[in-house]
Design a protein around this motif. Structure first.
Motif, PDB file in Angstrom:
ATOM      1  N   GLU A  81       0.842  -1.194   0.000  1.00  0.00           N
ATOM      2  CA  GLU A  81       0.000   0.000   0.000  1.00  0.00           C
ATOM      3  C   GLU A  81       0.875   1.242   0.000  1.00  0.00           C
ATOM      4  OE1 GLU A  81      -2.481  -0.290   3.488  1.00  0.00           O
ATOM      5  OE2 GLU A  81      -3.629  -1.981   2.673  1.00  0.00           O
ATOM      6  N   ILE A  82       0.340   2.318  -0.561  1.00  0.00           N
ATOM      7  CA  ILE A  82       0.994   3.619  -0.507  1.00  0.00           C
ATOM      8  C   ILE A  82       0.353   4.346   0.670  1.00  0.00           C
ATOM      9  CG2 ILE A  82       1.499   5.742  -1.765  1.00  0.00           C
ATOM     10  CD1 ILE A  82       0.749   4.005  -4.353  1.00  0.00           C
ATOM     11  N   ARG A  98      -5.542   5.743  -1.214  1.00  0.00           N
ATOM     12  CA  ARG A  98      -6.239   4.886  -2.183  1.00  0.00           C
ATOM     13  C   ARG A  98      -6.167   5.410  -3.611  1.00  0.00           C
ATOM     14  NH1 ARG A  98      -9.015   0.848   0.313  1.00  0.00           N
ATOM     15  NH2 ARG A  98      -9.395   1.121   2.532  1.00  0.00           N
ATOM     16  N   ALA A  99      -6.101   6.727  -3.759  1.00  0.00           N
ATOM     17  CA  ALA A  99      -5.998   7.317  -5.100  1.00  0.00           C
ATOM     18  C   ALA A  99      -4.551   7.386  -5.577  1.00  0.00           C
ATOM     19  CB  ALA A  99      -6.617   8.711  -5.107  1.00  0.00           C
ATOM     20  N   GLY A 100      -3.605   7.000  -4.714  1.00  0.00           N
ATOM     21  CA  GLY A 100      -2.201   7.006  -5.089  1.00  0.00           C
ATOM     22  C   GLY A 100      -1.501   8.294  -4.704  1.00  0.00           C
ATOM     23  N   GLN A 101      -0.219   8.363  -5.035  1.00  0.00           N
ATOM     24  CA  GLN A 101       0.643   9.499  -4.710  1.00  0.00           C
ATOM     25  C   GLN A 101       0.791  10.392  -5.934  1.00  0.00           C
ATOM     26  OE1 GLN A 101       2.545  10.529  -1.815  1.00  0.00           O
ATOM     27  NE2 GLN A 101       2.770  12.275  -3.193  1.00  0.00           N
ATOM     28  N   PRO A 102       0.331  11.667  -5.850  1.00  0.00           N
ATOM     29  CA  PRO A 102       0.524  12.584  -6.979  1.00  0.00           C
ATOM     30  C   PRO A 102       2.006  12.823  -7.249  1.00  0.00           C
ATOM     31  CG  PRO A 102      -1.056  13.476  -5.394  1.00  0.00           C
ATOM     32  CD  PRO A 102      -0.412  12.282  -4.751  1.00  0.00           C
ATOM     33  N   LEU A 103       2.338  12.953  -8.532  1.00  0.00           N
ATOM     34  CA  LEU A 103       3.710  13.232  -8.968  1.00  0.00           C
ATOM     35  C   LEU A 103       3.676  14.433  -9.908  1.00  0.00           C
ATOM     36  CD1 LEU A 103       4.787   9.547  -9.794  1.00  0.00           C
ATOM     37  CD2 LEU A 103       5.234  10.826  -7.685  1.00  0.00           C
ATOM     38  N   HIS A 117       5.018   6.976   2.317  1.00  0.00           N
ATOM     39  CA  HIS A 117       5.923   5.846   2.126  1.00  0.00           C
ATOM     40  C   HIS A 117       5.147   4.658   1.548  1.00  0.00           C
ATOM     41  CE1 HIS A 117       4.105   5.503   6.110  1.00  0.00           C
ATOM     42  NE2 HIS A 117       4.166   4.195   5.931  1.00  0.00           N
ATOM     43  N   ILE A 118       5.861   3.606   1.243  1.00  0.00           N
ATOM     44  CA  ILE A 118       5.279   2.353   0.749  1.00  0.00           C
ATOM     45  C   ILE A 118       5.271   1.365   1.908  1.00  0.00           C
ATOM     46  CG2 ILE A 118       5.626   0.425  -0.846  1.00  0.00           C
ATOM     47  CD1 ILE A 118       7.150   2.507  -2.664  1.00  0.00           C
ATOM     48  N   MET A 119       4.130   0.726   2.166  1.00  0.00           N
ATOM     49  CA  MET A 119       4.034  -0.303   3.212  1.00  0.00           C
ATOM     50  C   MET A 119       3.937  -1.671   2.554  1.00  0.00           C
ATOM     51  SD  MET A 119       4.306   0.701   6.341  1.00  0.00           S
ATOM     52  CE  MET A 119       3.846  -0.768   7.213  1.00  0.00           C
ATOM     53  N   LEU A 120       4.873  -2.526   2.902  1.00  0.00           N
ATOM     54  CA  LEU A 120       4.907  -3.908   2.437  1.00  0.00           C
ATOM     55  C   LEU A 120       4.285  -4.750   3.549  1.00  0.00           C
ATOM     56  CD1 LEU A 120       5.893  -5.836   0.233  1.00  0.00           C
ATOM     57  CD2 LEU A 120       8.144  -5.767   1.266  1.00  0.00           C
TER      58      LEU A 120
END
Length: 160
Positions: A81-82, A98-103, A117-120
């Motif tokens: 998850e982001i 849920r909509a992701g990380q804007p870039l 961050h990214i959660m594994l």
């Protein structure tokens, strides 16, 4: 002058209509502007003590056009998850983006300790320093990027 049967005339009329519609369709001319790409740097995943089934991974992303990190996958965990970290009522709270990380185009976006961050999650086995983790980052516009992140403790900010 020779008359055509009604079915032949209907067929010719249909073909003419289709040709006219095709001429009005979208252009197949190549797109202008650069193809969407995302540069990935500084990938790192934290080691896990025995018994933990989750860890954070960090990465720096730079998109050449506005884009969005929409998902991440890894064979080392059940899901990825982001996450966003934010202070609420004096406590640090993590929630899934849920909509992701804007870039934003041309801006470095750091997924780092204390921030997004990214959660594994659901690790198949603990991660030890010196190992690596394969991650596949998927974007709204740019092609997916595969990265191999070393397992290590992140550097402490401000320490030289």
């Amino acid at each position: 002058m020779r008359l055509l049967p009604l079915t032949t005339m209907a067929a010719l009329t249909s073909l003419g209509a289709l040709a006219a519609l095709a001429a009005c369709g979208p252009s197949t001319a190549p797109q202008t502007g650069p193809a969407a790409t995302v540069a990935v740097a500084d990938a790192l995943c934290r080691p896990t003590p025995n018994g933990r089934h989750a860890t954070a991974c960090y990465v720096t992303l730079t998109a050449n056009t506005d884009d969005r990190l929409v998902s991440v996958s890894s064979p080392r965990g059940d899901r990825v998850e982001i996450h966003e970290s934010k202070l609420e009522n004096g406590m640090m709270v993590m929630t899934e983006l849920r909509a992701g990380q804007p870039l934003p185009a041309g801006q470095k976006v750091e997924l780092k300790p204390g921030g997004n961050h990214i959660m594994l999650l659901g690790l198949t086995e603990p991660l030890a320093t010196g190992q690596t983790v394969d991650l596949t980052l998927s974007f709204a516009n740019a092609p997916a990027v595969e990265v191999t992140a070393p397992v290590a403790h992140p550097p402490v900010e401000g320490a030289n």
